[in-house]
Design a protein around this motif. Sequence first.
Motif, PDB file in Angstrom:
ATOM      1  N   HIS A  72       0.836  -1.201   0.000  1.00 29.45           N
ATOM      2  CA  HIS A  72       0.000   0.000   0.000  1.00 29.45           C
ATOM      3  C   HIS A  72       0.872   1.254   0.000  1.00 29.45           C
ATOM      4  O   HIS A  72       0.616   2.218  -0.727  1.00 29.45           O
ATOM      5  N   ASP A  73       1.933   1.277   0.821  1.00 27.91           N
ATOM      6  CA  ASP A  73       2.824   2.425   0.891  1.00 27.91           C
ATOM      7  C   ASP A  73       3.617   2.600  -0.397  1.00 27.91           C
ATOM      8  O   ASP A  73       3.933   3.727  -0.797  1.00 27.91           O
ATOM      9  N   ALA A  74       3.954   1.494  -1.047  1.00 26.03           N
ATOM     10  CA  ALA A  74       4.628   1.591  -2.344  1.00 26.03           C
ATOM     11  C   ALA A  74       3.710   2.285  -3.353  1.00 26.03           C
ATOM     12  O   ALA A  74       4.158   3.121  -4.154  1.00 26.03           O
ATOM     13  N   GLY A  75       2.412   1.951  -3.287  1.00 26.77           N
ATOM     14  CA  GLY A  75       1.432   2.633  -4.143  1.00 26.77           C
ATOM     15  C   GLY A  75       1.327   4.105  -3.801  1.00 26.77           C
ATOM     16  O   GLY A  75       1.206   4.961  -4.686  1.00 26.77           O
ATOM     17  N   ASP A  76       1.397   4.427  -2.512  1.00 26.55           N
ATOM     18  CA  ASP A  76       1.378   5.824  -2.083  1.00 26.55           C
ATOM     19  C   ASP A  76       2.588   6.573  -2.630  1.00 26.55           C
ATOM     20  O   ASP A  76       2.486   7.754  -2.992  1.00 26.55           O
ATOM     21  N   SER A  77       3.737   5.909  -2.646  1.00 22.27           N
ATOM     22  CA  SER A  77       4.944   6.547  -3.174  1.00 22.27           C
ATOM     23  C   SER A  77       4.771   6.896  -4.653  1.00 22.27           C
ATOM     24  O   SER A  77       5.156   7.986  -5.101  1.00 22.27           O
ATOM     25  N   LEU A  78       4.181   5.973  -5.396  1.00 22.08           N
ATOM     26  CA  LEU A  78       3.915   6.247  -6.809  1.00 22.08           C
ATOM     27  C   LEU A  78       2.928   7.407  -6.969  1.00 22.08           C
ATOM     28  O   LEU A  78       3.077   8.260  -7.846  1.00 22.08           O
TER      29      LEU A  78
END
Length: 317
Positions: A72-78
């Motif tokens: 989820h946080d990786a998606g937030d980074s994107l």
Amino acid sequence: MSHEPETQSHEQSHAHAHEPSQSHSHSHSHSHTHALSSNLLTAFLLNLAFTGIEIAGGLWTNSIAILSDALHDAGDSLTLALALYLQRLSVKSADARFTYGYRRFSSLGALISGVLLSVGVGYMGWQAVHRLSNPEPVHAQGMMMLAVIGVLFNGAAAWKLRHSHSLNEKVAGWHLVEDTLGWIAVLIGSAIMTVWDVPIIDPLLSLAISVFILWNVIRNLRQVAMVFLQRAPAGFDVAAFERRLCEFPGVLNAHLTQTWTVDGEHHVLSTHLVMQPGTTREEIVEAKRHVHRLLREQDFEHITVDVELEGEDCSAE
């Protein structure tokens, strides 16, 4: 009005009344957008760094919940990277393709971020509902340690965006608020579960946070929708503005006032003034200057004033 003298007066009054404030606005807008980009860049780097820590922590604690949140946080980074790119693009000057400039790309970033966040929050909420009926044991002490780190990293990133002005930055900020609140919930839940074996606390807290975040995201998405639907700027009363125009000497009527906001912060307006027969060129120029003075402090960047004398046909009707 089709007379040549009036056309010249329109050009001169527009240049005289608009150029100084436009120059100041451009300088202020450039520095403001630079600050927004810097804040978004810091938030992106903090979020990206914590994603790496979270992956390592998830493997260490053997927690599928933490590994899922890492995704989820990786998606937030994107999402933050996209918001940063569109925010920087929005500062480009107007050209033949985008005659009002690129400001609305910032709102596009807010729209994309809001939709992605809504999907993510909806998924987390669905997972929380599922776990209410099937609570799963967690590694409470390991979760607590990661929760402290999560609150610090995500809280710092959210703090950088605390004074958000653009819709793009506001929605990006809610991504980080969601993460911060989520880790606070993990911290509280893991602390309780360290003492008592009540795994149902984790999904209850997660569900409450999901509802809170979703409510605020929908509220911001509504503002984004109003921008794309070209609603009048918030708080601007068209009827009251036309009444003020009619108070100016020589102005008999003001009509066909159209206004919309480019990005929620910078606005466009056009209006028609009907003036007394025999009005001189200088009086027309001063009436147009009066319109610019009324709008000078309200973030209107593009102002168009059309003038006709009483009895003439209005070509826009």
